[in-house]
Design a protein around this motif. Structure first.
Motif, PDB file in Angstrom:
ATOM      1  N   SER A  38       1.422  -1.205   8.475  1.00  9.64           N
ATOM      2  CA  SER A  38       1.415  -1.538   7.093  1.00  9.64           C
ATOM      3  C   SER A  38      -0.012  -2.457   6.734  1.00  9.64           C
ATOM      4  O   SER A  38      -0.588  -2.539   5.749  1.00  9.64           O
ATOM      5  N   THR A  39      -0.357  -3.179   8.098  1.00 10.78           N
ATOM      6  CA  THR A  39      -1.688  -3.892   7.676  1.00 10.78           C
ATOM      7  C   THR A  39      -2.817  -3.022   7.375  1.00 10.78           C
ATOM      8  O   THR A  39      -3.699  -3.276   6.827  1.00 10.78           O
ATOM      9  N   MET A  62      -0.961 -12.224   6.867  1.00  8.27           N
ATOM     10  CA  MET A  62      -0.092 -11.350   7.564  1.00  8.27           C
ATOM     11  C   MET A  62      -0.037 -11.658   9.057  1.00  8.27           C
ATOM     12  O   MET A  62       0.909 -11.232   9.684  1.00  8.27           O
ATOM     13  N   TYR A 112      -2.212  -1.323   3.966  1.00  7.49           N
ATOM     14  CA  TYR A 112      -2.437  -2.123   2.895  1.00  7.49           C
ATOM     15  C   TYR A 112      -3.910  -3.231   2.882  1.00  7.49           C
ATOM     16  O   TYR A 112      -4.331  -3.071   1.821  1.00  7.49           O
ATOM     17  N   GLN A 113      -4.067  -3.680   3.873  1.00 11.86           N
ATOM     18  CA  GLN A 113      -5.175  -4.384   3.873  1.00 11.86           C
ATOM     19  C   GLN A 113      -6.588  -4.055   4.190  1.00 11.86           C
ATOM     20  O   GLN A 113      -7.655  -3.961   3.805  1.00 11.86           O
ATOM     21  N   GLU A 135       5.673   1.476  -1.101  1.00  5.23           N
ATOM     22  CA  GLU A 135       6.833   0.989  -1.811  1.00  5.23           C
ATOM     23  C   GLU A 135       7.868   2.309  -2.285  1.00  5.23           C
ATOM     24  O   GLU A 135       7.465   3.171  -2.482  1.00  5.23           O
ATOM     25  N   ASP A 173      11.463  -3.562   9.939  1.00  3.81           N
ATOM     26  CA  ASP A 173      10.716  -2.865   8.928  1.00  3.81           C
ATOM     27  C   ASP A 173       9.297  -3.395   8.710  1.00  3.81           C
ATOM     28  O   ASP A 173       9.153  -4.553   8.159  1.00  3.81           O
ATOM     29  N   ARG A 174       8.425  -2.470   8.881  1.00  5.91           N
ATOM     30  CA  ARG A 174       7.079  -2.912   8.719  1.00  5.91           C
ATOM     31  C   ARG A 174       6.161  -3.570   9.948  1.00  5.91           C
ATOM     32  O   ARG A 174       7.131  -4.334  10.373  1.00  5.91           O
ATOM     33  N   PHE A 232       2.240  -6.475  -4.973  1.00  2.00           N
ATOM     34  CA  PHE A 232       1.659  -5.147  -4.610  1.00  2.00           C
ATOM     35  C   PHE A 232       2.405  -3.860  -5.441  1.00  2.00           C
ATOM     36  O   PHE A 232       1.695  -3.215  -5.921  1.00  2.00           O
ATOM     37  N   VAL A 262       3.673 -12.491  -1.333  1.00  4.23           N
ATOM     38  CA  VAL A 262       4.143 -11.359  -2.241  1.00  4.23           C
ATOM     39  C   VAL A 262       4.537 -11.585  -3.855  1.00  4.23           C
ATOM     40  O   VAL A 262       5.075 -10.898  -4.167  1.00  4.23           O
ATOM     41  N   ARG A 274       5.938 -15.245   3.429  1.00  6.87           N
ATOM     42  CA  ARG A 274       6.115 -14.207   2.699  1.00  6.87           C
ATOM     43  C   ARG A 274       6.190 -14.649   1.126  1.00  6.87           C
ATOM     44  O   ARG A 274       5.634 -13.866   0.148  1.00  6.87           O
ATOM     45  N   ALA A 308       8.822  -7.298   8.211  1.00  4.36           N
ATOM     46  CA  ALA A 308       7.449  -8.142   8.237  1.00  4.36           C
ATOM     47  C   ALA A 308       6.918  -7.889   6.766  1.00  4.36           C
ATOM     48  O   ALA A 308       7.099  -6.814   6.283  1.00  4.36           O
ATOM     49  N   PRO A 309       6.512  -8.865   6.139  1.00  5.02           N
ATOM     50  CA  PRO A 309       6.351 -10.323   6.495  1.00  5.02           C
ATOM     51  C   PRO A 309       7.781 -10.954   6.246  1.00  5.02           C
ATOM     52  O   PRO A 309       8.536 -10.418   5.498  1.00  5.02           O
ATOM     53  N   LYS A 321      12.967   2.165   3.160  1.00  2.82           N
ATOM     54  CA  LYS A 321      12.898   1.568   4.639  1.00  2.82           C
ATOM     55  C   LYS A 321      14.335   0.969   4.673  1.00  2.82           C
ATOM     56  O   LYS A 321      14.925   0.766   5.635  1.00  2.82           O
ATOM     57  N   ARG A 359       2.383 -12.261  11.826  1.00  3.31           N
ATOM     58  CA  ARG A 359       2.832 -11.175  12.943  1.00  3.31           C
ATOM     59  C   ARG A 359       2.928 -12.120  14.235  1.00  3.31           C
ATOM     60  O   ARG A 359       3.961 -11.949  15.199  1.00  3.31           O
TER      61      ARG A 359
HETATM   62  P1  TMP Z   1       8.293  -5.093   1.733  1.00  2.00           P
HETATM   63  O1  TMP Z   1       8.285  -5.096   0.187  1.00  2.00           O
HETATM   64  O2  TMP Z   1       8.695  -3.875   2.509  1.00  2.00           O
HETATM   65  O3  TMP Z   1       9.372  -6.128   2.053  1.00  2.00           O
HETATM   66  O4  TMP Z   1       6.907  -5.915   2.009  1.00  2.00           O
HETATM   67  C1  TMP Z   1       6.303  -6.635   1.396  1.00  2.00           C
HETATM   68  C2  TMP Z   1       5.114  -6.447   0.808  1.00  2.00           C
HETATM   69  O5  TMP Z   1       4.031  -6.623   1.964  1.00  2.00           O
HETATM   70  C3  TMP Z   1       4.917  -4.660   0.898  1.00  2.00           C
HETATM   71  O6  TMP Z   1       4.084  -4.581  -0.515  1.00  2.00           O
HETATM   72  C4  TMP Z   1       3.853  -4.436   1.927  1.00  2.00           C
HETATM   73  C5  TMP Z   1       3.026  -5.639   2.163  1.00  2.00           C
HETATM   74  N1  TMP Z   1       2.475  -5.847   3.532  1.00  2.00           N
HETATM   75  C6  TMP Z   1       1.042  -5.948   3.704  1.00  2.00           C
HETATM   76  O7  TMP Z   1       0.385  -6.022   2.742  1.00  2.00           O
HETATM   77  N2  TMP Z   1       0.462  -5.741   5.001  1.00  2.00           N
HETATM   78  C7  TMP Z   1       1.272  -6.022   5.980  1.00  2.00           C
HETATM   79  O8  TMP Z   1       0.853  -6.216   7.223  1.00  2.00           O
HETATM   80  C8  TMP Z   1       2.692  -6.255   6.125  1.00  2.00           C
HETATM   81  C9  TMP Z   1       3.672  -6.206   7.030  1.00  2.00           C
HETATM   82  C10 TMP Z   1       3.478  -6.095   4.601  1.00  2.00           C
END
Ligand code: TMP
Length: 217
Positions: free
Chosen positions: A104-105, A74, A108-109, A17, A99-100, A164, A59, A55, A44-45, A21, A78
């Motif tokens: 990121s998966t 997610m 984060y996951q 965060e 952007d991601r 997040f 989130v 999305r 993404a997402p 980006k 994708r």
């Molecule tokens: P962003 O804030 O960069 O737009 O992304 C939204 C949130 O989604 C960010 O906190 C990270 C999360 N994310 C995942 O948890 N897993 C994923 O695969 C992707 C692409 C994003």
């Protein structure tokens, strides 16, 4: 600058965060346009209308998904994103700035929520069906700095997409560690840029990386 080939070029911006980006991606897109290259910018997402629905469900503050449900959503995002946007653009020879993506998966996951990399890899194989980044640009920033930046921006934009950001620092430290580990494990497809610095310096570094990728293909 030479033009991208028929196969296109897939560049992914990754980071925790508040890494910047979005701003870096826009600056790089403008620079490419000035060179006569019209990039496709996506994220993404939410890089498709259907993905936007995912999305918003994912989130928003207060959402409380099972980690496996979060992962599957997610990945649904994708599959739609790759099938309807990314693959057609690459097939048309476009430069795609995203952007991601799967980094990121995994961060984060995987790192954050504790799901296995094997499970994520298996689902990614279905969702992306062979599409992978030519280069992942990791904008690295310590979470204590990034989270402050990100919460400030969300407040300014009156955005409630803070699921997040509201998680503890330990979660974000695991996310960062996973990104750095992914980058260290695959230096051919990852580059790490120190994103604590002023944005102009970060953008300059990203341009150098892109020039080298475009020239070596
Ligand atoms: P962003 O804030 O960069 O737009 O992304 C939204 C949130 O989604 C960010 O906190 C990270 C999360 N994310 C995942 O948890 N897993 C994923 O695969 C992707 C692409 C994003």
């Amino acid at each position: 600058m030479s033009q991208p080939s028929e196969r296109g070029l897939f560049i992914v911006f990754e980071g925790g965060e508040g890494a910047g980006k979005g701003s870096v991606l826009s600056a790089v897109a403008e620079w490419l346009q000035a060179q006569g290259i019209e990039p496709l910018c996506t994220r993404a997402p939410g890089g498709t209308p259907e993905g936007q629905v995912i999305r918003s469900a994912l989130v928003q503050s207060g959402a409380n998904w099972e980690p496996s449900a979060e992962l599957l959503m997610m990945m649904a995002d994708r599959a739609q994103h790759v099938g309807r946007v990314i693959r057609p653009a690459l097939a048309a020879g476009r430069v795609v700035l995203c952007d991601r993506f799967v980094g990121s998966t995994l961060a984060y996951q995987g790192g954050g929520r504790g799901l296995s990399s094997k499970l994520i890899g298996d689902l990614q194989a279905v969702a992306a069906a062979g599409v992978s980044a030519d280069l992942n640009i990791l904008l690295d920033v310590p979470p204590a700095i990034g989270l402050k930046r990100s919460l400030k921006r969300l407040a300014e934009e009156k955005s409630s997409e803070d699921l997040f950001e509201r998680l503890d620092l330990g979660f974000h430290e695991r996310v960062r560690a996973s990104f750095l580990e992914q980058a260290a494990g695959d230096p051919e497809h990852w580059t790490v840029i120190d994103a604590r610095r002023p944005i102009a310096e970060v953008v300059d570094d990203v341009k150098q990386q892109l020039l080298s990728v475009i020239e070596h293909r």
